[in-house]
Design a protein around this motif. Structure first.
Motif, PDB file in Angstrom:
ATOM      1  N   PRO A  46       0.845  -1.197   0.000  1.00 34.62           N
ATOM      2  CA  PRO A  46       0.000   0.000   0.000  1.00 34.62           C
ATOM      3  C   PRO A  46       0.882   1.248   0.000  1.00 34.62           C
ATOM      4  CG  PRO A  46      -0.686  -1.535   1.720  1.00 34.62           C
ATOM      5  CD  PRO A  46       0.625  -2.027   1.178  1.00 34.62           C
ATOM      6  N   ARG A  48       0.915   5.567   0.336  1.00 32.13           N
ATOM      7  CA  ARG A  48       0.238   6.817   0.664  1.00 32.13           C
ATOM      8  C   ARG A  48       0.364   7.766  -0.525  1.00 32.13           C
ATOM      9  NH1 ARG A  48       1.275   8.173   6.931  1.00 32.13           N
ATOM     10  NH2 ARG A  48      -0.377   9.642   6.429  1.00 32.13           N
ATOM     11  N   GLU A  72      -9.960   4.087  -9.237  1.00 29.60           N
ATOM     12  CA  GLU A  72     -10.797   3.487  -8.196  1.00 29.60           C
ATOM     13  C   GLU A  72     -12.206   3.218  -8.734  1.00 29.60           C
ATOM     14  OE1 GLU A  72     -12.186   4.228  -3.563  1.00 29.60           O
ATOM     15  OE2 GLU A  72     -11.349   5.909  -4.691  1.00 29.60           O
ATOM     16  N   SER A  78      -7.638   0.319  -5.173  1.00 27.65           N
ATOM     17  CA  SER A  78      -8.407   0.351  -3.934  1.00 27.65           C
ATOM     18  C   SER A  78      -7.866   1.468  -3.051  1.00 27.65           C
ATOM     19  CB  SER A  78      -8.267  -0.998  -3.220  1.00 27.65           C
ATOM     20  OG  SER A  78      -8.877  -0.950  -1.960  1.00 27.65           O
ATOM     21  N   ARG A  79      -8.768   2.219  -2.435  1.00 32.25           N
ATOM     22  CA  ARG A  79      -8.398   3.316  -1.531  1.00 32.25           C
ATOM     23  C   ARG A  79      -8.870   2.948  -0.134  1.00 32.25           C
ATOM     24  NH1 ARG A  79     -10.873   7.856   0.725  1.00 32.25           N
ATOM     25  NH2 ARG A  79      -9.599   9.731   0.713  1.00 32.25           N
ATOM     26  N   GLN A  80      -7.942   2.966   0.817  1.00 34.23           N
ATOM     27  CA  GLN A  80      -8.272   2.658   2.208  1.00 34.23           C
ATOM     28  C   GLN A  80      -7.966   3.880   3.065  1.00 34.23           C
ATOM     29  OE1 GLN A  80      -9.543  -0.300   3.756  1.00 34.23           O
ATOM     30  NE2 GLN A  80      -9.704   1.149   5.428  1.00 34.23           N
ATOM     31  N   TYR A  82      -7.943   5.581   6.809  1.00 33.14           N
ATOM     32  CA  TYR A  82      -7.865   5.204   8.219  1.00 33.14           C
ATOM     33  C   TYR A  82      -8.273   6.397   9.074  1.00 33.14           C
ATOM     34  CZ  TYR A  82      -5.218   1.271   6.413  1.00 33.14           C
ATOM     35  OH  TYR A  82      -4.840   0.146   5.729  1.00 33.14           O
ATOM     36  N   VAL A  89      -4.397   7.728   4.224  1.00 32.05           N
ATOM     37  CA  VAL A  89      -5.057   7.064   3.102  1.00 32.05           C
ATOM     38  C   VAL A  89      -3.990   6.281   2.351  1.00 32.05           C
ATOM     39  CG1 VAL A  89      -6.348   7.387   0.953  1.00 32.05           C
ATOM     40  CG2 VAL A  89      -6.784   8.887   2.903  1.00 32.05           C
ATOM     41  N   GLU A  90      -4.324   5.042   2.013  1.00 35.74           N
ATOM     42  CA  GLU A  90      -3.390   4.193   1.267  1.00 35.74           C
ATOM     43  C   GLU A  90      -4.082   3.634   0.032  1.00 35.74           C
ATOM     44  OE1 GLU A  90      -0.553   2.536   4.851  1.00 35.74           O
ATOM     45  OE2 GLU A  90      -2.201   1.265   4.167  1.00 35.74           O
ATOM     46  N   TYR A  91      -3.277   3.439  -0.997  1.00 34.83           N
ATOM     47  CA  TYR A  91      -3.766   2.930  -2.276  1.00 34.83           C
ATOM     48  C   TYR A  91      -3.052   1.628  -2.602  1.00 34.83           C
ATOM     49  CZ  TYR A  91      -5.574   7.642  -2.721  1.00 34.83           C
ATOM     50  OH  TYR A  91      -6.239   8.810  -2.500  1.00 34.83           O
ATOM     51  N   THR A  92      -3.799   0.685  -3.155  1.00 36.82           N
ATOM     52  CA  THR A  92      -3.242  -0.575  -3.640  1.00 36.82           C
ATOM     53  C   THR A  92      -3.968  -0.957  -4.921  1.00 36.82           C
ATOM     54  OG1 THR A  92      -4.794  -1.845  -2.305  1.00 36.82           O
ATOM     55  CG2 THR A  92      -2.606  -1.510  -1.366  1.00 36.82           C
ATOM     56  N   THR A  94      -6.130  -3.482  -7.081  1.00 33.89           N
ATOM     57  CA  THR A  94      -7.081  -4.569  -6.882  1.00 33.89           C
ATOM     58  C   THR A  94      -6.616  -5.756  -7.729  1.00 33.89           C
ATOM     59  OG1 THR A  94      -8.429  -3.886  -8.762  1.00 33.89           O
ATOM     60  CG2 THR A  94      -8.985  -2.916  -6.598  1.00 33.89           C
TER      61      THR A  94
END
Length: 131
Positions: A46, A48, A72, A78-80, A82, A89-92, A94
């Motif tokens: 992930p 930032r 997204e 994917s955006r997470q 917290y 915010v973290e991005y990975t 999918t």
């Protein structure tokens, strides 16, 4: 009376047909920063926003935000978010986004291998245009 359980015939996809919905994929991948974002997220960790911006390079925060939102919405990233202070915010990628890695990596390898030829051709074209 129609049978809703019968398989529906799908017309074949043809990206060269202007009406083909597969063109949206080419549009997304062809956008200026999409491939760079996907490659930056390729290792699976992930990232930032600021790390992603540094990794991608000269992209503005506004354009990177727009690119991430589009990726997204398409299900590629994917955006997470917290609930922390300050917010994190973290991005990975999918699974769908990861499925693009092979063709994009092939494009990267091609570009890195053939850029000298392209630059030489551009230089020849510029010289020919100067005549």
């Amino acid at each position: 009376m129609s049978d809703d359980s019968a398989p529906r015939h799908r017309p074949p996809m043809d990206v060269l047909d202007p009406a083909c919905p597969s063109r949206i994929v080419f549009g997304r991948i062809g956008e200026r920063w999409t491939m760079f974002v996907i490659l930056a997220l390729a290792d699976g960790r992930p990232m930032r926003f600021t790390d992603l911006k540094s990794r991608v390079g000269v992209v503005t925060a506004k354009v990177l935000t727009e690119t991430l939102r589009a990726l997204e919405a398409d299900g590629l990233v994917s955006r997470q978010a917290y609930r922390e202070s300050p917010p994190r915010v973290e991005y990975t990628l999918t699974a769908l986004g990861r499925s693009l890695l092979e063709p994009i990596q092939a494009m990267r390898e091609w570009a890195e291998r053939h850029v000298p030829e392209l630059l030489a051709s551009r230089a020849r074209a510029a010289l020919a245009g100067a005549d």
